[in-house]
Design an enzyme around this catalytic site. Structure first.
Site, PDB file in Angstrom:
ATOM      1  N   TYR A  33       0.892  -1.361  -0.006  1.00  6.17           N
ATOM      2  CA  TYR A  33       0.121   0.104  -0.056  1.00  6.17           C
ATOM      3  C   TYR A  33       0.891   1.218  -0.082  1.00  6.17           C
ATOM      4  O   TYR A  33       0.432   2.144   0.284  1.00  6.17           O
ATOM      5  CB  TYR A  33      -0.916   0.100   1.229  1.00  6.17           C
ATOM      6  N   SER A  59      -0.191  -2.344  15.191  1.00  3.87           N
ATOM      7  CA  SER A  59       0.828  -1.549  14.709  1.00  3.87           C
ATOM      8  C   SER A  59       0.802  -0.098  15.396  1.00  3.87           C
ATOM      9  O   SER A  59       1.831   0.638  15.361  1.00  3.87           O
ATOM     10  CB  SER A  59       1.185  -1.391  13.263  1.00  3.87           C
ATOM     11  N   GLY A  60      -0.301   0.321  15.782  1.00  2.00           N
ATOM     12  CA  GLY A  60      -0.633   1.634  16.208  1.00  2.00           C
ATOM     13  C   GLY A  60      -1.314   2.456  15.364  1.00  2.00           C
ATOM     14  O   GLY A  60      -1.566   3.857  15.887  1.00  2.00           O
ATOM     15  N   HIS A  61      -1.751   2.127  14.269  1.00  2.00           N
ATOM     16  CA  HIS A  61      -2.735   3.079  13.519  1.00  2.00           C
ATOM     17  C   HIS A  61      -4.027   3.033  14.094  1.00  2.00           C
ATOM     18  O   HIS A  61      -4.763   2.101  14.259  1.00  2.00           O
ATOM     19  CB  HIS A  61      -2.761   2.629  11.766  1.00  2.00           C
ATOM     20  N   SER A 112       5.325  -9.281   6.527  1.00  2.52           N
ATOM     21  CA  SER A 112       5.239  -8.012   6.860  1.00  2.52           C
ATOM     22  C   SER A 112       4.904  -7.047   5.471  1.00  2.52           C
ATOM     23  O   SER A 112       5.693  -7.502   4.538  1.00  2.52           O
ATOM     24  CB  SER A 112       6.495  -7.202   7.517  1.00  2.52           C
ATOM     25  N   HIS A 129      -2.768   0.041   6.549  1.00  2.00           N
ATOM     26  CA  HIS A 129      -3.594   1.283   6.728  1.00  2.00           C
ATOM     27  C   HIS A 129      -4.442   1.335   5.621  1.00  2.00           C
ATOM     28  O   HIS A 129      -5.445   1.826   5.626  1.00  2.00           O
ATOM     29  CB  HIS A 129      -2.803   2.517   6.985  1.00  2.00           C
ATOM     30  N   ARG A 183       8.374   2.071  -0.820  1.00  2.00           N
ATOM     31  CA  ARG A 183       9.435   2.217   0.312  1.00  2.00           C
ATOM     32  C   ARG A 183      10.592   1.531   0.125  1.00  2.00           C
ATOM     33  O   ARG A 183      10.639   0.309  -0.421  1.00  2.00           O
ATOM     34  CB  ARG A 183       8.729   1.860   1.614  1.00  2.00           C
TER      35      ARG A 183
END
Length: 812
Positions: free
Chosen positions: A366, A676-678, A772, A657, A369
């Site tokens: 998505y 993951s904290g999103h 991942s 996300h 990177r």
């Protein structure tokens, strides 16, 4: 054959009848009953919260009223006329109150009663005033007076150091005002009743209904919730109308049953007609080709052995009948085509050839990177920018926002990206160095629905990347592949776009400050990790009225103190120490671009993100019964139980996300979150992942309910669990490796879910392994009811992984 078909049809009809009878008589009523109970519980708790807030607000207004100069003068002088005048003046500010009394506290510390009860209605008010003047905590008292229900509240008003200025303010209101408050929720939903418990002279606990509104249906669905700060509780009973709406009609099931039965009859009728015809055609082909060795194609594979035997017997009879050898008998027999219905599929793709030098692996699920030194170079970013600009133009998107994080490579990559977009004919709005959520916000705030964020997110400092939004949609797998393919093809649009600069940070801060209300100022340690939130996060928390202790809040692309990855709990060590040293209410850390957060309590406990999502779900679903909450496969299954208990619908989904935002848009969910904290808020916010907004909502919750974060967490079920575990693997082969693990997995006692990797739920816990989306690693996580069960689940996964990848070094 027809008898067999008739028997099969009868058996199928019987199975359908049993299934639909089960649905109509057992499952549907059971589901309806459970849903009704959950919604009733949610309504009761919501109404209890409403009453609690109203009582608290009234107490606060009483204290402020008694602190006015007019009231203070009357209290100090203890002049009855002045006290009466002050009471009359204050009544104008309390239209819902029946009476308001100011009673000075005497020298002995109790309210002065000269000549009797000072006009108080009964011993309940006398006792309430007396206990309040002795600094006892008192609760609202409801009682009947002249056939009407009234409620009295007493509050001590103190002036530090001057006991003679102390007084008790007593407010009495008719319970009809409580009825009006109860009607703020949909009165057609059912009956709301406020109950007050008391002990009868015989010692039996009984209850009085002191206020009520609405009409009740079946009492078996009644649910109760205590009202904090009172001796009352809310009892909610759904109305017959609500129960009927939730029950629905059995007509739909009957229609479905009829359709299934008709479809089954039609299918069997088709079989009864087609099968004899097909077999007859095959028999004719067999007879016609019996004396030839040509290719024979049959639609019924079961006839192939008979066809082969018939051909051999026919050829043998021909040879025997002629008395000479058939010149073709020495040739090998032709093979029969046993799969006449199969098609040769053209699996070639239109994807252009990918040169070995092209870093295709940086085009991830998505986002894009990779290493900014050797992979995501300025030249490649320029090509990617022209590809995105071309795609945006085809979608009718003329303008694109561009922002970047604080990495050392970001300014140069952003400049190359802007040039490329302009060369493709697109206009650019440069919003500068901002966290990613600010760019998402800008697509809603400005007249521009698309944008690109130059950020490496939580990756190492040498990495960088691109997050792409087109028409307010974060681009996921298919869109990223299209960007890759267009970059390789090089077929770009051309033009001369323009560029302007825009500062959207003030608007972002103002939008959150107008939405979030932190009723009690909190002390918060903010660890920006030298990332893109370094300036804005402390400013935002201060704007909400909190005391902010900044930690590493200077932008530095070298990340000198710790990596910008909040999912690695080792990176939270300094935050924990700062929270404990500063005696803060909680601490919050943000990743490199601010779309993730991690939280620690005042005692230094790390709040894992699925537990944080429980706090948010409890808050959101309690106000929105029936709301969907989306979460990823790495989250605790206790989250599912909590959402269901509060009347919401849990939705398990893939990690990522972009995937989460797509699922929230599809389901209309009001809340979403990843381990993951999103965190994604669709209630009161725009549905994108925003660490700073999530931190603001957490401050609002803690400030409103008056509990510490440790106390909130302690209410949730305790489990033994691991953080996210990273198993380093080759980036290019990680997905194939997970596919091998899934294909060979054999968990006899667990329920397997392959939505995203391999998650297996057991009676005592669960485990997960997946590839991942952002790093060269497999991720794993485990949770269980006990340490022993956790180790057993880990062992099961170790054994299954070793079968698929014997050489893989498993680090859990």
């Amino acid at each position: 054959m027809y008898k067999t078909i008739a028997a099969a049809l009868g058996g199928l009809a019987l199975v359908l009848l049993i299934v639909f009878a089960y649905l109509m008589l057992l499952r549907e009523p059971g589901l309806t009953s459970k849903q009704t109970e959950l919604i009733a519980n949610a309504y009761a708790h919501q109404q209890a919260t409403n009453v609690h807030r109203t009582i608290d607000l009234l107490r606060s207004r009483m204290v402020k009223a008694a602190s006015t100069p007019l009231a203070q003068t009357a209290i100090t002088n203890q002049n009855p006329e002045q006290l009466k005048a002050a009471e009359d003046a204050l009544m104008a500010y309390f239209p819902d109150v029946l009476s308001l009394r100011l009673l000075p506290v005497g020298e002995m510390g109790t309210a002065a009663f000269e000549g009797g009860n000072q006009g108080l209605r009964n011993h309940i008010e006398v006792d309430l005033v007396g206990r309040t003047s002795n600094r006892e905590a008192t609760l609202p008292e409801a009682y009947q007076s002249d056939g009407a229900w009234l409620t009295s509240l007493a509050q001590l008003v103190e002036k530090p150091g001057v006991d003679s200025h102390n007084a008790v303010i007593l407010a009495t209101l008719p319970n009809t005002s409580i009825n009006t408050l109860l009607e703020s929720l949909d009165r057609n939903a059912g009956e709301f009743a406020v109950e007050q418990a008391y002990i009868s002279p015989s010692g039996v606990e009984k209850t009085n209904v002191i206020a009520s509104t609405g009409s009740a249906g079946d009492k078996k669905y009644t649910r109760r919730a205590d009202i904090p700060g009172t001796a009352w509780r809310i009892a909610f009973t759904p109305s017959d109308k609500m129960i009927s709406e939730l029950s629905g009609s059995s007509g739909g099931i009957l229609v479905l049953f009829a359709l299934c039965l008709v479809a089954a009859i039609g299918a069997f009728a088709l079989i009864a007609i087609r099968v004899p015809r097909t077999i007859g055609n095959d028999v004719n082909r067999m007879i016609a080709a019996a004396d030839r060795k040509s290719e024979l194609i049959l639609d019924t594979p079961e006839l192939v052995p008979a066809a082969r035997q018939l051909r051999r017997a026919t050829l043998r009879a021909i040879r025997t009948g002629n008395g000479v050898a058939d010149p073709q008998t020495d040739q090998p027999e032709a093979e029969l085509d046993l799969d006449a219905d199969s098609l040769e599929l053209d699996l070639s793709l239109d994807t252009p050839d990918i040169p070995d030098s092209f870093p295709a692996h940086i085009f991830r699920a998505y986002d894009i990177r990779g290493d900014a030194r050797s992979e995501l170079t300025e030249e490649l970013v320029s090509q990617i920018g022209r590809a995105i600009g071309t795609m945006a133009g085809e979608l009718g998107e003329q303008s694109l926002l561009v922002g970047c994080d604080g990495r050392n490579s970001s300014p140069a990559l952003k400049a190359a990206l802007i040039r490329a977009l302009m060369e493709s004919g697109r206009d650019v709005i440069d919003i500068g160095l901002v966290p990613t959520p600010v760019l998402y916000f800008a697509t809603h705030h400005l007249d521009c629905r698309s944008g690109i964020m130059v950020t490496g997110s939580h990756n190492p400092k040498t990495d960088n990347g691109l997050k792409v939004v087109l028409n307010r949609q974060t681009i996921a797998a298919g869109g990223i592949e299209e960007i890759r393919d267009r970059t390789l093809e090089g077929d770009f649009s051309h033009g001369s776009g323009r560029m302007i600069k825009e500062d959207v940070i003030p608007a972002y801060v103002e939008e959150i400050a107008n939405d979030v209300a932190v009723s009690v100022p909190l002390k918060i340690v903010v660890d920006a990790g030298n990332g893109a939130t370094s300036d804005i996060a402390p400013e935002l928390m201060a704007e909400l009225g909190c005391e902010v202790v900044p930690l590493y809040c200077e932008v530095d692309g070298n990340f000198p103190h710790h990596a910008p990855d909040t999912s690695n709990e080792d990176n939270l060590t300094d935050l924990i120490a700062a929270v404990q040293r500063e005696e803060a209410d909680f601490g919050v850390a943000f990743d490199g671009d601010g779309d993730r957060l991690a939280v620690v309590t005042s005692s230094g406990r790390i709040v894992r993100s699925d537990v944080l999502l429980m706090i948010f779900a409890e808050d959101v679903v309690s106000r929105n019964p029936g709301a969907d909450v989306v979460f990823d496969v790495k989250c605790s299954r206790n989250l599912t139980k909590l959402i269901t208990q509060h009347g919401g619908r849990p939705v398990l989904w893939k990690t990522g996300h972009a995937f989460m935002k797509e699922k929230m848009a599809e389901t209309g969910a009001l809340l979403g979150g990843e381990f993951s904290g999103h965190m994604f808020f669709g209630e009161r916010w725009f549905g994108f992942d925003d660490g700073m907004y999530a931190a603001s909502r957490l401050a609002e919750i803690l400030g409103t309910h008056g509990e510490t974060l440790d106390q909130v967490i302690d209410r949730f079920p305790a489990t033994v669990n691991t953080p996210e575990i990273l198993i380093p693997v080759d980036d290019r082969g990680k997905h194939a490796l997970v596919e091998r693990i899934v294909a060979g997995a054999d968990f006899n006692e667990g329920r397997v879910n392959t939505m995203d990797g391999l998650r297996v739920d057991f009676a005592e816990g669960w485990g997960l392994v997946r590839a991942s989306n952002t790093t060269a690693a497999l991720t794993a996580r485990f949770e269980a009811d006990s340490t022993e069960s956790l180790e057993n689940i880990k062992n099961e996964f170790r054994e299954q992984i070793s079968l698929a990848a014997p050489s893989l070094e498993v680090n859990f």
